[in-house]
Scaffold this active site. Structure first.
Site, PDB file in Angstrom:
ATOM      1  N   GLU A  86      47.068  33.080  43.299  1.00  0.00           N
ATOM      2  CA  GLU A  86      48.161  33.715  42.552  1.00  0.00           C
ATOM      3  C   GLU A  86      49.316  34.103  43.433  1.00  0.00           C
ATOM      4  OE1 GLU A  86      45.114  34.508  42.082  1.00  0.00           O
ATOM      5  OE2 GLU A  86      44.762  34.009  39.988  1.00  0.00           O
ATOM      6  N   HIS A 123      38.902  42.652  33.835  1.00  0.00           N
ATOM      7  CA  HIS A 123      39.597  41.688  32.992  1.00  0.00           C
ATOM      8  C   HIS A 123      40.220  42.348  31.783  1.00  0.00           C
ATOM      9  CE1 HIS A 123      37.058  39.229  35.492  1.00  0.00           C
ATOM     10  NE2 HIS A 123      37.799  38.193  35.180  1.00  0.00           N
TER      11      HIS A 123
END
Lengths: 384, 399
Positions: A121, A190
């Protein structure tokens, strides 16, 4: 300030409002597309409203789709329109995106415009920013919002500061799509809500979309914007169905939307919180809430919010962010600073608890705001 | 241990004899005519051969012209002068904050410029003053930016670490160690996207060579065949930490593993030029390549670092005597009789005056106005147009 409609003539005893550019102030972009602004709507009779609705329906044809399809439509239209637009993310290409938003785009546009990245990322966000420095308009997809934390340095230090430190030489027209929110028991890491972390980064714009209509319009606006924009998409809303216009439309990134006009209390919310279905319960109990989807998380649309506060004098903020330092906290401060004189009661803010999201279903339910809590809060506010 | 490696890596004095035998016959020519004489090709050998990793290193013999040698000398002399002046300005408290000086490393900037065009992009970290100059920035803009004035290249809002010049392909100027490498690979991606046939040089130091984002970006660049050249300016010290204390494998040109690498003597401008030319051809055909420039900085890491707590003064003076890039070019120029020593000294005097004049002019430039605090946070006015399906336009422009 209520804008007066201009009456053009009468048709069988009712007033006809001319729908032309001069009267744009009358037209708002509501949940069903074109609609009349609430201030105007309240001045019309029932028959007049039916006439206007018929006129609007004549202008637009609609098709029905799910929210992820709406996002894809917006993305596709922008990629067709501008060859500089490309999408970068994990599994956006051949796999079609973890929520099917980019499905079918890779075969259509090729590997160079819909890019499957490795799991890195920090660097692919940096790459998107670097390509934007030259002129490409890259859309970064964070497979889950929480993964964008790995790219926080690139977003905060490079993406948002380059326009300032280069004194305007570089613009960074990237769109960062953050998919997240508290879903069905995905666990703590998450279920991140990053609105609160990114809200103080100067140079960034943040929008949260909820319905398919807004998702498509905001996606297009974000891609066309010259500023870095984070588009927050709540994962629970991907299968929301709605009829959206066939013609092209672009929404404004800085506007809030009055979803349900009312008189008693202003409920400010965004993203998933809108679908708590409290409106029905509250109406049954005799309250008339004005529900505003604030949409633009940075900067806040204090014009719409302020008008509402001036009308109802009571504010309830419902959000999914953490209590500490969340969007609600900043919004509360902004309203107090600007509209203190109009408040009849302290602003109430319902947010998630300051805990990592637990896995167990019951605990997860208690982490976020539930409809019953909203009803209680409204009752509390209106009774004081 | 480190000291021996640096000092013994080249001995330019012995090579001069080699140079004499390879160069044109000695003719005493007046200085001014050389500027127009493009036909003479001089062949010079680098101090040390290139070392390659997974690639065939280029030849040691480099062709150059008198004009180029003289331009090297002039550019490096100007850069050296500018950095020394910046040192005095910092001590006079006219430059505040961070000031990272590049003297000793000028050959990297000058050699790179000779091998590429302004359409190729260069991106570097915070040691960017000389690279900005090499890319076409003016002295006045540089000094004004260092002093935080309106006349600076970023209007005083960037500072020492944020020099940019978009029209000549200089993408900065970045404060966070290593964060510019993914940006550089992104620039290469955009170049490949637009089919420009240009390359990007992403510079970083030996300190940044251990950053994870470097390897992430390198992986992506190799996967997608991007024309990215990663240049490690190895000055052997990451602030106060010597390279052998920070990296298990200080052979930075080999760290790319599957990506080819080349080790270059970064104090030899001609070697740098050759390596950059080679790298550009390689990157356009085969994808990323790593260049390790073996270089040295005379100043400390920044102005707050004396530079002598982690290395000895003998080491610094040793490198200055043996490997100084400016001296190497000076010796080349003198040995080929392109100019006399007095003429070169005159050039340096002229540059000294130029730098002083630039500083005076930069001092005249005013500080930015208070409203400038809020400009360029967002692109002016937001300016996004919004319209509904009926195509009537609503433009939202905030005050």
């Amino acid at each position: 300030m209520i804008r007066q409609p201009s009456w053009v003539g009468t048709l069988s005893g009712t007033k006809q409002i001319a729908l032309n550019t001069n009267n744009l102030s009358l037209i708002g972009f509501g949940r069903l597309g074109l609609t009349l602004r609430p201030q105007v709507r309240s001045q019309l009779t029932y028959l007049e409203k039916k006439e206007v609705a018929a006129r609007i329906a004549q202008i637009t044809t609609r098709h029905e789709l799910l929210r992820f399809e709406a996002l894809r439509e917006g993305l596709e239209e922008e990629m067709d329109r501008d060859p500089r637009v490309c999408v970068m993310g994990e599994d956006v290409g051949r796999y079609g995106g973890s929520y099917k938003v980019t499905k079918g785009l890779a075969p259509k546009y090729g590997d160079l415009r819909v890019l499957d990245t490795p799991i890195a990322e920090n660097s692919f966000t940096g790459m998107a920013i670097g390509s934007a420095m030259i002129g490409l308009r890259t859309i970064i997809e964070g497979m889950n919002m929480g993964f964008l934390l790995l790219a926080f340095n690139q977003i905060s230090n490079n993406c948002c500061m380059l326009h300032y430190t280069s004194s305007g030489q570089f613009t960074i027209p990237v769109v960062i799509r953050g998919l997240g929110g508290v879903e069905r028991q995905l666990g703590a890491k998450h279920s991140q809500r990053l609105e609160s972390y990114f809200q103080s980064v100067p140079g960034l714009q943040m929008v949260a979309c909820s319905t398919p209509y807004k998702a498509k319009g905001l996606m297009k606006a974000a891609i066309r914007s010259e500023n870095p924009v984070i588009l927050y998409e709540h994962v629970l809303l991907y299968n929301l169905k709605e009829r959206i216009p066939d013609e092209e439309y672009v929404l404004s990134l800085e506007e809030a939307e009055v979803v349900r006009p009312g008189e008693h209390v202003t409920i400010l919310t965004y993203s998933w919180m809108r679908y708590m279905q409290v409106a029905k319960t509250l109406v049954n109990k005799g309250y008339d809430p004005e529900i505003i989807d604030i949409r633009s998380l940075k900067p806040f649309d204090l014009y719409t919010i302020g008008n509402s506060v001036k009308k109802t004098h009571r504010v309830l903020i419902v959000e999914e962010c953490m209590r500490t330092g969340g969007i609600g906290a900043s919004l509360r401060a902004a309203i107090i600073e600007n509209f203190w004189d109009y408040l009849d009661a302290p602003i109430m803010c319902l947010s998630s608890q300051d805990v990592p999201t637990p896995y167990a279903g019951t605990l997860e339910e208690w982490t976020v705001v539930q409809p019953a809590q909203i009803v209680t809060a409204v009752e509390q506010l209106c009774s004081s | 241990m480190a000291m021996n490696r640096i000092v013994s890596s080249s001995s330019s004095i012995s090579n001069l004899h080699l140079l004499r035998s390879l160069s044109q016959p000695l003719l005493r020519r007046p200085f001014s005519s050389h500027a127009d004489d493009d036909k003479t090709i001089l062949t010079v050998e680098t101090s040390v051969p290139f070392t390659g990793h997974r690639c065939e290193p280029p030849s040691r013999s480099i062709e150059t012209t008198p004009k180029e040698l003289l331009s090297f000398f002039k550019d490096m002399a100007l850069m050296r002068r500018m950095e020394i002046a910046a040192d005095s300005l910092y001590k006079a408290k006219l430059i505040r904050g961070f000031c990272h000086l590049y003297d000793g490393q000028e050959a990297v900037s000058v050699g790179m410029e000779a091998a590429i065009t302004k359409k190729d992009c260069i991106i570097t970290a915070y040691r960017d003053h000389c690279i900005y100059l090499g890319r076409g920035g003016t002295l006045v803009e540089a000094f004004a930016e260092l002093m935080g004035r309106k006349g600076g290249c970023s209007k005083g809002k960037g500072g020492s670490m944020h020099f940019y010049k978009k029209d000549s392909g200089f993408y900065g100027g970045h404060g966070i160690v290593g964060a510019q490498i993914p940006l550089g690979v992104g620039l290469a991606f955009a170049q490949k996207y637009s089919k420009d046939n240009t390359v990007t040089f992403a510079l970083y130091g030996d300190g940044a060579a251990n950053q994870g984002q470097l390897f992430e970006a390198l992986n992506i660049a190799a996967l997608w065949d991007l024309p990215a050249i990663l240049v490690c300016e190895n000055n052997h010290y990451g602030m106060g930490t010597a390279e052998w204390r920070a990296a298990k494998s200080p052979a930075y040109y080999k760290r790319g593993d599957y990506v080819p690498g080349l080790k270059v003597d970064g104090m030899d401008a001609l070697a740098v030029k050759q390596a950059c030319k080679f790298a550009k051809e390689h990157a356009l055909k085969n994808g990323p390549i790593i260049l390790e420039m073996d270089t040295y900085r005379y100043h400390g890491h920044s102005m707050s670092d004396p530079g002598s707590t982690y290395r000895t003064r003998d080491e610094i003076t040793g490198v200055r005597q043996e490997r100084d890039p400016l001296e190497r070019i000076r010796k080349l120029v003198l040995s080929h009789d392109l100019a006399t020593a007095a003429e070169l000294k005159d050039i340096e005097k002229i540059f000294r005056k130029q730098v002083d004049d630039a500083i005076a002019e930069a001092k005249e430039s005013p500080m930015p106005d208070p409203p400038e605090l809020f400009t360029n946070v967002y692109v002016k006015g937001f300016g996004v147009e919004a319209y509904g399906p009926d195509r009537k336009e609503v433009r939202s422009i905030l005050p």
